[in-house]
Scaffold this active site. Structure first.
Site, PDB file in Angstrom:
ATOM      1  N   ASN A 103      -2.829   8.655 -11.644  1.00 28.11           N
ATOM      2  CA  ASN A 103      -3.540   9.893 -11.313  1.00 28.11           C
ATOM      3  C   ASN A 103      -4.788   9.614 -10.483  1.00 28.11           C
ATOM      4  OD1 ASN A 103      -1.592  11.084 -12.847  1.00 28.11           O
ATOM      5  ND2 ASN A 103      -2.843  11.232 -14.700  1.00 28.11           N
ATOM      6  N   VAL A 104      -5.142  10.557  -9.659  1.00 32.48           N
ATOM      7  CA  VAL A 104      -6.305  10.394  -8.777  1.00 32.48           C
ATOM      8  C   VAL A 104      -7.484  11.224  -9.300  1.00 32.48           C
ATOM      9  CG1 VAL A 104      -4.916   9.798  -6.766  1.00 32.48           C
ATOM     10  CG2 VAL A 104      -5.416  12.222  -7.230  1.00 32.48           C
ATOM     11  N   ASP A 105      -7.304  11.837 -10.505  1.00 29.39           N
ATOM     12  CA  ASP A 105      -8.436  12.581 -11.080  1.00 29.39           C
ATOM     13  C   ASP A 105      -9.248  11.643 -11.975  1.00 29.39           C
ATOM     14  OD1 ASP A 105      -5.922  13.965 -13.225  1.00 29.39           O
ATOM     15  OD2 ASP A 105      -7.487  12.566 -13.874  1.00 29.39           O
ATOM     16  N   HIS A 120      -3.503   4.677  -7.561  1.00 28.32           N
ATOM     17  CA  HIS A 120      -3.338   5.526  -6.366  1.00 28.32           C
ATOM     18  C   HIS A 120      -4.655   6.098  -5.858  1.00 28.32           C
ATOM     19  CE1 HIS A 120       1.052   6.181  -7.835  1.00 28.32           C
ATOM     20  NE2 HIS A 120       0.887   5.017  -7.239  1.00 28.32           N
ATOM     21  N   CYS A 128     -13.504   6.231   5.563  1.00 32.92           N
ATOM     22  CA  CYS A 128     -13.199   6.328   6.999  1.00 32.92           C
ATOM     23  C   CYS A 128     -11.704   6.079   7.196  1.00 32.92           C
ATOM     24  CB  CYS A 128     -14.008   5.263   7.769  1.00 32.92           C
ATOM     25  SG  CYS A 128     -13.478   5.089   9.492  1.00 32.92           S
ATOM     26  N   CYS A 155     -16.582  10.209  10.570  1.00 32.23           N
ATOM     27  CA  CYS A 155     -17.222   9.017  10.004  1.00 32.23           C
ATOM     28  C   CYS A 155     -18.565   8.800  10.700  1.00 32.23           C
ATOM     29  CB  CYS A 155     -16.298   7.819  10.228  1.00 32.23           C
ATOM     30  SG  CYS A 155     -17.101   6.238   9.905  1.00 32.23           S
ATOM     31  N   CYS A 158     -18.266   5.424  12.962  1.00 33.13           N
ATOM     32  CA  CYS A 158     -17.408   5.208  14.159  1.00 33.13           C
ATOM     33  C   CYS A 158     -16.916   6.526  14.756  1.00 33.13           C
ATOM     34  CB  CYS A 158     -16.202   4.346  13.791  1.00 33.13           C
ATOM     35  SG  CYS A 158     -14.973   5.234  12.789  1.00 33.13           S
ATOM     36  N   SER A 197       7.181  10.791 -14.388  1.00 33.65           N
ATOM     37  CA  SER A 197       8.628  10.940 -14.161  1.00 33.65           C
ATOM     38  C   SER A 197       9.245   9.589 -13.836  1.00 33.65           C
ATOM     39  CB  SER A 197       8.866  11.907 -12.993  1.00 33.65           C
ATOM     40  OG  SER A 197       8.249  11.365 -11.825  1.00 33.65           O
ATOM     41  N   PRO A 222       7.579  15.598 -22.533  1.00 32.63           N
ATOM     42  CA  PRO A 222       8.465  16.640 -23.104  1.00 32.63           C
ATOM     43  C   PRO A 222       9.910  16.487 -22.620  1.00 32.63           C
ATOM     44  CG  PRO A 222       6.828  17.606 -21.602  1.00 32.63           C
ATOM     45  CD  PRO A 222       6.518  16.165 -21.705  1.00 32.63           C
TER      46      PRO A 222
HETATM   47  C1  BV8 Z   1       4.606   1.922  -1.004  1.00 35.49           C
HETATM   48  C2  BV8 Z   1      -1.950   9.710  -4.388  1.00 35.49           C
HETATM   49  C3  BV8 Z   1       5.286   0.283   0.377  1.00 35.49           C
HETATM   50  C4  BV8 Z   1      -1.885  10.756  -3.324  1.00 35.49           C
HETATM   51  C5  BV8 Z   1       0.375   9.182  -4.923  1.00 35.49           C
HETATM   52  C6  BV8 Z   1      11.775   6.634   0.750  1.00 35.49           C
HETATM   53  C7  BV8 Z   1      11.026   6.936   1.861  1.00 35.49           C
HETATM   54  C8  BV8 Z   1       9.664   6.601   1.949  1.00 35.49           C
HETATM   55  C9  BV8 Z   1       9.044   5.932   0.896  1.00 35.49           C
HETATM   56  C10 BV8 Z   1       9.800   5.630  -0.217  1.00 35.49           C
HETATM   57  C11 BV8 Z   1      11.141   5.983  -0.302  1.00 35.49           C
HETATM   58  N1  BV8 Z   1      11.599   5.569  -1.501  1.00 35.49           N
HETATM   59  C12 BV8 Z   1      10.599   4.979  -2.178  1.00 35.49           C
HETATM   60  C13 BV8 Z   1       9.498   4.994  -1.410  1.00 35.49           C
HETATM   61  C14 BV8 Z   1       8.217   4.430  -1.780  1.00 35.49           C
HETATM   62  C15 BV8 Z   1       7.279   5.542  -2.219  1.00 35.49           C
HETATM   63  C16 BV8 Z   1       7.868   6.333  -3.347  1.00 35.49           C
HETATM   64  O1  BV8 Z   1       7.879   5.859  -4.476  1.00 35.49           O
HETATM   65  N2  BV8 Z   1       8.339   7.555  -3.040  1.00 35.49           N
HETATM   66  C17 BV8 Z   1       8.907   8.380  -4.086  1.00 35.49           C
HETATM   67  C18 BV8 Z   1       8.587   9.838  -3.816  1.00 35.49           C
HETATM   68  C19 BV8 Z   1      10.418   8.127  -4.121  1.00 35.49           C
HETATM   69  N3  BV8 Z   1       6.096   4.866  -2.669  1.00 35.49           N
HETATM   70  C20 BV8 Z   1       5.102   4.647  -1.779  1.00 35.49           C
HETATM   71  O2  BV8 Z   1       5.110   5.049  -0.646  1.00 35.49           O
HETATM   72  C21 BV8 Z   1       3.959   3.802  -2.286  1.00 35.49           C
HETATM   73  N4  BV8 Z   1       3.670   2.788  -1.339  1.00 35.49           N
HETATM   74  O3  BV8 Z   1       5.691   1.871  -1.514  1.00 35.49           O
HETATM   75  O4  BV8 Z   1       4.243   1.128  -0.003  1.00 35.49           O
HETATM   76  C22 BV8 Z   1       4.905  -0.418   1.571  1.00 35.49           C
HETATM   77  C23 BV8 Z   1       5.465  -1.660   1.755  1.00 35.49           C
HETATM   78  C24 BV8 Z   1       5.143  -2.355   2.867  1.00 35.49           C
HETATM   79  C25 BV8 Z   1       4.269  -1.800   3.809  1.00 35.49           C
HETATM   80  C26 BV8 Z   1       3.727  -0.536   3.609  1.00 35.49           C
HETATM   81  C27 BV8 Z   1       4.042   0.162   2.479  1.00 35.49           C
HETATM   82  C28 BV8 Z   1       2.721   4.654  -2.470  1.00 35.49           C
HETATM   83  C29 BV8 Z   1       2.936   5.552  -3.658  1.00 35.49           C
HETATM   84  C30 BV8 Z   1       1.622   6.279  -3.969  1.00 35.49           C
HETATM   85  C31 BV8 Z   1       1.680   7.697  -3.458  1.00 35.49           C
HETATM   86  N5  BV8 Z   1       0.469   8.429  -3.868  1.00 35.49           N
HETATM   87  N6  BV8 Z   1      -0.771   9.809  -5.253  1.00 35.49           N
HETATM   88  C32 BV8 Z   1      -2.132  12.127  -3.884  1.00 35.49           C
HETATM   89  O5  BV8 Z   1      -2.215  12.277  -5.125  1.00 35.49           O
HETATM   90  O6  BV8 Z   1      -2.236  13.064  -3.084  1.00 35.49           O
HETATM   91  S1  BV8 Z   1       1.687   9.342  -5.965  1.00 35.49           S
HETATM   92  C33 BV8 Z   1       1.600  10.895  -6.656  1.00 35.49           C
HETATM   93  O7  BV8 Z   1       2.902  11.202  -7.074  1.00 35.49           O
HETATM   94  C34 BV8 Z   1       0.785  10.957  -7.913  1.00 35.49           C
HETATM   95  O8  BV8 Z   1      -0.365  10.186  -7.879  1.00 35.49           O
HETATM   96  C35 BV8 Z   1       1.722  10.462  -8.959  1.00 35.49           C
HETATM   97  O9  BV8 Z   1       1.593   9.108  -9.120  1.00 35.49           O
HETATM   98  C36 BV8 Z   1       3.065  10.732  -8.358  1.00 35.49           C
HETATM   99  C37 BV8 Z   1       3.777  11.786  -9.138  1.00 35.49           C
HETATM  100  O10 BV8 Z   1       4.363  11.082 -10.120  1.00 35.49           O
HETATM  101  P1  BV8 Z   1       4.036  11.413 -11.643  1.00 35.49           P
HETATM  102  O11 BV8 Z   1       2.633  11.059 -11.950  1.00 35.49           O
HETATM  103  O12 BV8 Z   1       5.112  10.807 -12.445  1.00 35.49           O
HETATM  104  O13 BV8 Z   1       4.102  12.949 -11.731  1.00 35.49           O
HETATM  105  P2  BV8 Z   1       5.398  13.783 -11.670  1.00 35.49           P
HETATM  106  O14 BV8 Z   1       4.966  15.127 -11.255  1.00 35.49           O
HETATM  107  O15 BV8 Z   1       6.428  13.039 -10.888  1.00 35.49           O
HETATM  108  O16 BV8 Z   1       5.935  13.822 -13.191  1.00 35.49           O
HETATM  109  C38 BV8 Z   1       5.163  14.475 -14.147  1.00 35.49           C
HETATM  110  C39 BV8 Z   1       5.786  14.089 -15.480  1.00 35.49           C
HETATM  111  O17 BV8 Z   1       4.966  14.662 -16.492  1.00 35.49           O
HETATM  112  C40 BV8 Z   1       7.179  14.648 -15.675  1.00 35.49           C
HETATM  113  O18 BV8 Z   1       8.016  13.634 -16.198  1.00 35.49           O
HETATM  114  C41 BV8 Z   1       7.001  15.757 -16.707  1.00 35.49           C
HETATM  115  O19 BV8 Z   1       8.108  15.856 -17.577  1.00 35.49           O
HETATM  116  C42 BV8 Z   1       5.813  15.268 -17.458  1.00 35.49           C
HETATM  117  N7  BV8 Z   1       5.001  16.292 -18.104  1.00 35.49           N
HETATM  118  C43 BV8 Z   1       4.864  17.609 -17.784  1.00 35.49           C
HETATM  119  N8  BV8 Z   1       4.009  18.190 -18.650  1.00 35.49           N
HETATM  120  C44 BV8 Z   1       3.600  17.226 -19.518  1.00 35.49           C
HETATM  121  C45 BV8 Z   1       4.223  16.021 -19.182  1.00 35.49           C
HETATM  122  N9  BV8 Z   1       4.030  14.878 -19.854  1.00 35.49           N
HETATM  123  C46 BV8 Z   1       3.194  14.920 -20.907  1.00 35.49           C
HETATM  124  N10 BV8 Z   1       2.536  16.037 -21.292  1.00 35.49           N
HETATM  125  C47 BV8 Z   1       2.719  17.206 -20.630  1.00 35.49           C
HETATM  126  N11 BV8 Z   1       2.072  18.320 -21.033  1.00 35.49           N
HETATM  127 ZN    ZN Z   2     -15.526   4.772  10.546  1.00 33.30          ZN
END
Ligand code: BV8
Ligand code: ZN
Length: 254
Positions: A103-105, A120, A128, A155, A158, A197, A222
Site C-alpha cells: 500500500n502507498v498510504d 510500492h 522529480c 521540479c 531541473c 489478491s 473475505p
Molecule cells: C515490475 C503503486 C518489472 C501505484 C502499485 C503484463 C504486462 C505488464 C506488466 C506485467 C504483466 N504481467 C505482470 C506484470 C508485472 C506487473 C504486474 O504485476 N501487473 C499485474 C497487474 C499483473 N508488475 C509491475 O509492473 C511491477 N514492476 O514488474 O517491474 C521490471 C523488470 C525489468 C525492468 C523494468 C521493470 C510494479 C508493480 C507495482 C505497481 N504499483 N501501486 C499506485 O498505487 O498508484 S500496485 C497497486 O496494485 C497497489 O499498490 C497494490 O499493490 C496493487 C493491488 O493489489 P492488492 O493490494 O492486492 O489490491 P487488490 O485490489 O488487488 O486486492 C484487494 C484484496 O483485498 C482482494 O483480495 C480483496 O478480496 C481483499 N479485501 C477486500 N476487502 C477486504 C479485503 N481484505 C481484507 N479486509 C477487507 N475488508
Molecule cells: Zn528535477
C-alpha cells in the site's frame, strides 16, 4: 482445533520470526478503495493499471496528477481501522516482526506500526520525474508555489515534471527494499497475508517464497485468492474484524 482464529494464534505464539504482507484490502475499511474495486464516481471509467504508469503520465500528466491528488485527499481523510491497530499491537508483542506493505498510504504508521517496508512507495511523497539529483529526487510540494488545479508542478532543480513517489506498473521496485523483503520472507516462521489478491508481482512472490522456505501462511481475506492454496489457515472475513479477534486470542493465553 477447528477454530481458525485459535489455530492462527497458536501458530503465531510458537513463531520466532513473523512477517506480514498487506495489500489494499487492509485499508478498505478505512474508506480507501482497493484496486480491484471499481473506483467510485469520476474515476470509475479508468482502470488503475492504465493510470499508474509512466506512459499514462507522459501522455496526460494532468489526468494522472489529478487522480493522485484525489487519492492523496482520500488517504488524508482516512483513519486507520481496527485491522491496522491490531497489526501494530501484534508488532509490539513479537520482537522479530516485519510488516511489508504494497500500500502507498501511511495508515499502518498512523496506527503505530514502525519500520514498515513500503514496496510500492508513498503517495504522500513527490519526486522529480527525471530524478535529476539521484533516485529519488524527493520534492516537498509545500515548498513549491503552484496551484493544485494546474496539474503537476515543475521540479525546482531541473524544470521537469513532479510525480508521485510511487512505483508504477512496468517500473522496478527499490532493489534494497525488495532484497530485504525477500530475506525476511525466506526466514519467517509465519507470514500473515492480509488484504491482497496476490496478483501484482514481484510482491505476490513473497508469500510463495515464505511457503517454499517452510513458513506457515495465515491468509486474512473475505475472498479466496491466488495465494489461498498455500495458506495453512484462512481467516475468511474483513481484516478489521479478523485481526482484532486474532489479537484477542493472543492476549487470552498471555
Ligand atoms: C515490475 C503503486 C518489472 C501505484 C502499485 C503484463 C504486462 C505488464 C506488466 C506485467 C504483466 N504481467 C505482470 C506484470 C508485472 C506487473 C504486474 O504485476 N501487473 C499485474 C497487474 C499483473 N508488475 C509491475 O509492473 C511491477 N514492476 O514488474 O517491474 C521490471 C523488470 C525489468 C525492468 C523494468 C521493470 C510494479 C508493480 C507495482 C505497481 N504499483 N501501486 C499506485 O498505487 O498508484 S500496485 C497497486 O496494485 C497497489 O499498490 C497494490 O499493490 C496493487 C493491488 O493489489 P492488492 O493490494 O492486492 O489490491 P487488490 O485490489 O488487488 O486486492 C484487494 C484484496 O483485498 C482482494 O483480495 C480483496 O478480496 C481483499 N479485501 C477486500 N476487502 C477486504 C479485503 N481484505 C481484507 N479486509 C477487507 N475488508
Ligand atoms: Zn528535477
Amino acid at each position: 482445533m477447528t477454530d481458525p482464529i485459535a489455530q492462527a494464534a497458536a501458530l503465531l505464539r510458537k513463531a520466532q520470526r513473523i512477517a506480514v504482507l498487506t495489500g489494499a484490502g487492509v485499508s478498505k475499511e478505512s474508506g480507501v478503495p482497493t484496486f480491484r474495486d471499481a473506483l467510485d464516481g469520476l474515476w470509475s471509467r479508468y482502470d488503475p493499471e492504465d493510470l499508474a504508469t509512466r506512459q499514462a503520465f507522459q501522455q496526460n500528466p494532468r489526468l494522472v496528477w489529478d487522480w493522485y491528488e484525489y487519492r492523496r485527499q482520500m488517504v488524508r481523510q482516512a483513519q486507520p481501522n481496527p485491522g491496522h491497530h491490531a497489526l501494530a499491537q501484534i508488532q509490539a508483542r513479537f520482537p522479530d516482526f516485519t510488516l511489508i506493505t504494497q500500500n502507498v498510504d501511511d495508515l499502518h504508521e498512523r496506527a503505530g506500526s514502525h519500520d514498515v517496508i513500503h514496496l510500492h512507495g508513498n503517495i504522500a511523497q513527490s519526486k522529480c520525474f527525471d530524478n535529476c539529483r539521484g533516485d529519488p529526487t524527493l520534492i516537498d510540494l509545500a515548498t513549491l508555489d503552484y496551484d493544485v488545479d494546474d496539474g503537476p508542478p515543475r521540479c525546482p532543480h531541473c524544470g521537469g515534471w513532479v510525480r508521485p513517489d510511487v512505483v508504477w506498473f512496468g517500473e522496478m521496485l527499490a532493489q534494497d527494499l525488495l532484497m530485504s523483503a525477500y530475506e525476511i520472507s525466506e526466514k519467517a516462521a509465519v507470514m500473515l497475508v492480509v488484504g491482497t489478491s496476490g496478483l501484482v508481482t514481484p510482491a505476490a512472490t513473497l508469500p510463495k517464497m515464505a511457503h517454499r522456505a517452510g513458513a506457515k501462511l495465515i491468509e486474512v481475506n473475505p475472498d479466496t485468492t491466488m495465494l489461498s492454496s498455500i495458506a495453512h489457515v484462512h481467516l475468511a472475513g474483513p481484516s478489521g474484524e479478523m485481526l482484532p479477534r486474532l489479537m484477542e486470542a493472543l492476549s487470552d493465553n498471555a
